[in-house]
Design a protein around this motif. Sequence first.
Motif, PDB file in Angstrom:
ATOM      1  N   LEU A  16       0.852  -1.174   0.000  1.00  0.00           N
ATOM      2  CA  LEU A  16       0.000   0.000   0.000  1.00  0.00           C
ATOM      3  C   LEU A  16       0.893   1.230   0.000  1.00  0.00           C
ATOM      4  O   LEU A  16       1.754   1.384   0.865  1.00  0.00           O
ATOM      5  N   SER A  17       0.713   2.086  -0.964  1.00  0.00           N
ATOM      6  CA  SER A  17       1.466   3.332  -1.007  1.00  0.00           C
ATOM      7  C   SER A  17       0.730   4.390  -0.200  1.00  0.00           C
ATOM      8  O   SER A  17       1.287   4.996   0.703  1.00  0.00           O
ATOM      9  N   HIS A  18      -0.555   4.586  -0.531  1.00  0.00           N
ATOM     10  CA  HIS A  18      -1.348   5.568   0.199  1.00  0.00           C
ATOM     11  C   HIS A  18      -2.827   5.405  -0.119  1.00  0.00           C
ATOM     12  O   HIS A  18      -3.197   4.716  -1.070  1.00  0.00           O
ATOM     13  N   ILE A  19      -3.637   6.066   0.684  1.00  0.00           N
ATOM     14  CA  ILE A  19      -5.071   6.178   0.449  1.00  0.00           C
ATOM     15  C   ILE A  19      -5.341   7.659   0.217  1.00  0.00           C
ATOM     16  O   ILE A  19      -4.929   8.498   1.025  1.00  0.00           O
ATOM     17  N   ALA A  20      -6.002   7.965  -0.887  1.00  0.00           N
ATOM     18  CA  ALA A  20      -6.262   9.364  -1.233  1.00  0.00           C
ATOM     19  C   ALA A  20      -7.720   9.714  -0.970  1.00  0.00           C
ATOM     20  O   ALA A  20      -8.624   8.955  -1.335  1.00  0.00           O
ATOM     21  N   ILE A  21      -7.921  10.865  -0.347  1.00  0.00           N
ATOM     22  CA  ILE A  21      -9.252  11.355  -0.024  1.00  0.00           C
ATOM     23  C   ILE A  21      -9.432  12.710  -0.700  1.00  0.00           C
ATOM     24  O   ILE A  21      -8.616  13.618  -0.505  1.00  0.00           O
ATOM     25  N   VAL A  55      -2.023  17.294   0.595  1.00  0.00           N
ATOM     26  CA  VAL A  55      -1.532  17.364   1.965  1.00  0.00           C
ATOM     27  C   VAL A  55      -1.367  15.930   2.453  1.00  0.00           C
ATOM     28  O   VAL A  55      -2.282  15.107   2.324  1.00  0.00           O
ATOM     29  N   PHE A  56      -0.196  15.626   3.014  1.00  0.00           N
ATOM     30  CA  PHE A  56       0.127  14.271   3.448  1.00  0.00           C
ATOM     31  C   PHE A  56       0.023  14.168   4.965  1.00  0.00           C
ATOM     32  O   PHE A  56       0.557  15.014   5.690  1.00  0.00           O
ATOM     33  N   VAL A  57      -0.654  13.115   5.432  1.00  0.00           N
ATOM     34  CA  VAL A  57      -0.755  12.835   6.863  1.00  0.00           C
ATOM     35  C   VAL A  57      -0.524  11.335   7.039  1.00  0.00           C
ATOM     36  O   VAL A  57      -1.179  10.515   6.398  1.00  0.00           O
ATOM     37  N   ARG A  58       0.424  10.988   7.922  1.00  0.00           N
ATOM     38  CA  ARG A  58       0.702   9.585   8.214  1.00  0.00           C
ATOM     39  C   ARG A  58      -0.018   9.207   9.501  1.00  0.00           C
ATOM     40  O   ARG A  58       0.107   9.883  10.520  1.00  0.00           O
ATOM     41  N   VAL A  59      -0.800   8.117   9.435  1.00  0.00           N
ATOM     42  CA  VAL A  59      -1.458   7.560  10.608  1.00  0.00           C
ATOM     43  C   VAL A  59      -0.910   6.148  10.762  1.00  0.00           C
ATOM     44  O   VAL A  59      -1.221   5.264   9.963  1.00  0.00           O
ATOM     45  N   GLY A  60      -0.064   5.951  11.762  1.00  0.00           N
ATOM     46  CA  GLY A  60       0.618   4.665  11.904  1.00  0.00           C
ATOM     47  C   GLY A  60       1.480   4.409  10.686  1.00  0.00           C
ATOM     48  O   GLY A  60       2.313   5.235  10.326  1.00  0.00           O
ATOM     49  N   THR A  61       1.248   3.292  10.030  1.00  0.00           N
ATOM     50  CA  THR A  61       2.033   2.960   8.838  1.00  0.00           C
ATOM     51  C   THR A  61       1.339   3.380   7.540  1.00  0.00           C
ATOM     52  O   THR A  61       1.865   3.137   6.461  1.00  0.00           O
ATOM     53  N   VAL A  62       0.170   3.999   7.655  1.00  0.00           N
ATOM     54  CA  VAL A  62      -0.608   4.351   6.474  1.00  0.00           C
ATOM     55  C   VAL A  62      -0.454   5.836   6.153  1.00  0.00           C
ATOM     56  O   VAL A  62      -0.636   6.688   7.025  1.00  0.00           O
ATOM     57  N   MET A  63      -0.139   6.119   4.897  1.00  0.00           N
ATOM     58  CA  MET A  63      -0.064   7.499   4.428  1.00  0.00           C
ATOM     59  C   MET A  63      -1.393   7.857   3.775  1.00  0.00           C
ATOM     60  O   MET A  63      -1.929   7.087   2.978  1.00  0.00           O
ATOM     61  N   PHE A  64      -1.912   9.010   4.156  1.00  0.00           N
ATOM     62  CA  PHE A  64      -3.106   9.551   3.524  1.00  0.00           C
ATOM     63  C   PHE A  64      -2.696  10.751   2.685  1.00  0.00           C
ATOM     64  O   PHE A  64      -1.900  11.574   3.132  1.00  0.00           O
ATOM     65  N   ALA A  85     -17.179  14.700  -1.248  1.00  0.00           N
ATOM     66  CA  ALA A  85     -15.862  14.400  -0.674  1.00  0.00           C
ATOM     67  C   ALA A  85     -15.828  12.942  -0.230  1.00  0.00           C
ATOM     68  O   ALA A  85     -16.862  12.365   0.116  1.00  0.00           O
ATOM     69  N   GLY A  86     -14.637  12.357  -0.231  1.00  0.00           N
ATOM     70  CA  GLY A  86     -14.500  10.977   0.231  1.00  0.00           C
ATOM     71  C   GLY A  86     -13.365  10.252  -0.452  1.00  0.00           C
ATOM     72  O   GLY A  86     -12.502  10.872  -1.088  1.00  0.00           O
ATOM     73  N   LEU A  87     -13.392   8.937  -0.327  1.00  0.00           N
ATOM     74  CA  LEU A  87     -12.335   8.105  -0.903  1.00  0.00           C
ATOM     75  C   LEU A  87     -12.199   8.409  -2.391  1.00  0.00           C
ATOM     76  O   LEU A  87     -13.179   8.340  -3.139  1.00  0.00           O
ATOM     77  N   HIS A  88     -10.986   8.757  -2.806  1.00  0.00           N
ATOM     78  CA  HIS A  88     -10.727   9.027  -4.222  1.00  0.00           C
ATOM     79  C   HIS A  88     -10.055   7.827  -4.875  1.00  0.00           C
ATOM     80  O   HIS A  88     -10.516   7.329  -5.889  1.00  0.00           O
ATOM     81  N   HIS A  89      -8.945   7.357  -4.278  1.00  0.00           N
ATOM     82  CA  HIS A  89      -8.270   6.185  -4.828  1.00  0.00           C
ATOM     83  C   HIS A  89      -7.407   5.502  -3.788  1.00  0.00           C
ATOM     84  O   HIS A  89      -7.082   6.077  -2.760  1.00  0.00           O
ATOM     85  N   VAL A  90      -7.045   4.263  -4.106  1.00  0.00           N
ATOM     86  CA  VAL A  90      -6.099   3.481  -3.323  1.00  0.00           C
ATOM     87  C   VAL A  90      -4.881   3.288  -4.219  1.00  0.00           C
ATOM     88  O   VAL A  90      -5.014   2.921  -5.389  1.00  0.00           O
ATOM     89  N   SER A  91      -3.705   3.556  -3.662  1.00  0.00           N
ATOM     90  CA  SER A  91      -2.481   3.469  -4.454  1.00  0.00           C
ATOM     91  C   SER A  91      -1.617   2.303  -3.988  1.00  0.00           C
ATOM     92  O   SER A  91      -1.364   2.149  -2.787  1.00  0.00           O
ATOM     93  N   LEU A  92      -1.174   1.514  -4.944  1.00  0.00           N
ATOM     94  CA  LEU A  92      -0.251   0.418  -4.675  1.00  0.00           C
ATOM     95  C   LEU A  92       1.109   0.765  -5.259  1.00  0.00           C
ATOM     96  O   LEU A  92       1.212   1.150  -6.430  1.00  0.00           O
ATOM     97  N   GLU A  93       2.133   0.650  -4.441  1.00  0.00           N
ATOM     98  CA  GLU A  93       3.501   0.857  -4.922  1.00  0.00           C
ATOM     99  C   GLU A  93       3.953  -0.411  -5.611  1.00  0.00           C
ATOM    100  O   GLU A  93       3.822  -1.509  -5.070  1.00  0.00           O
ATOM    101  N   GLU A 139      -4.534   3.259  -8.261  1.00  0.00           N
ATOM    102  CA  GLU A 139      -3.339   3.865  -8.829  1.00  0.00           C
ATOM    103  C   GLU A 139      -2.205   2.872  -8.610  1.00  0.00           C
ATOM    104  O   GLU A 139      -2.093   2.297  -7.532  1.00  0.00           O
ATOM    105  N   VAL A 140      -1.379   2.678  -9.621  1.00  0.00           N
ATOM    106  CA  VAL A 140      -0.120   1.955  -9.440  1.00  0.00           C
ATOM    107  C   VAL A 140       0.976   3.020  -9.489  1.00  0.00           C
ATOM    108  O   VAL A 140       0.928   3.922 -10.323  1.00  0.00           O
ATOM    109  N   SER A 141       1.899   2.912  -8.572  1.00  0.00           N
ATOM    110  CA  SER A 141       2.876   3.978  -8.366  1.00  0.00           C
ATOM    111  C   SER A 141       4.278   3.402  -8.208  1.00  0.00           C
ATOM    112  O   SER A 141       4.494   2.488  -7.408  1.00  0.00           O
TER     113      SER A 141
END
Length: 147
Positions: A16-21, A55-64, A85-93, A139-141
């Motif tokens: 998991l790279s990040h969750i975008a909102i 804007v990036f915010v890390r919660v534990g090991t998850v980047m938003f 507003a809400g979940l936009h995408h999930v990104s996999l590295e 998203e693939v990143s």
Amino acid sequence: MSSRPTPRDPASGSRLSHIAIATPNADALAKTLVKALGGQPAGEELLDAGALRVVFVRVGTVMFELLEPRSPEHTVARFIEKRGAGLHHVSLEVPDVQRALDVARAAGAEAIDSAPRPGAHGSKVAFLHPKSFGGVLFEVSEPGEEA
């Protein structure tokens, strides 16, 4: 048959790279993530010639990634207008974004991007259409030098 990825599998080593909102107010959402969930501010970046503030915010090991459109013509602005507003995408590295994109298309998934494009932190990204993935934009990143 093993369900473990093979070395040729584009998802091998993916994480998991990040969750975008998508949000009209990234500062307010960042403040809530920090206060309510113990998040840590992790910077911000302007993309798409300044039309998108991230804007990036890390919660534990998850980047938003909090996506705040700065132009009403930006795709994220249209997303918020249409869906709210809400979940936009999930990104996999992934180790190779072009290969991941090629394999996804060969498997019958619809891609939004025909080739990788620049993403945050110097990454290369490509988006896969939500209708191929249960209504979720993926998203693939591939990390860049700045990661």
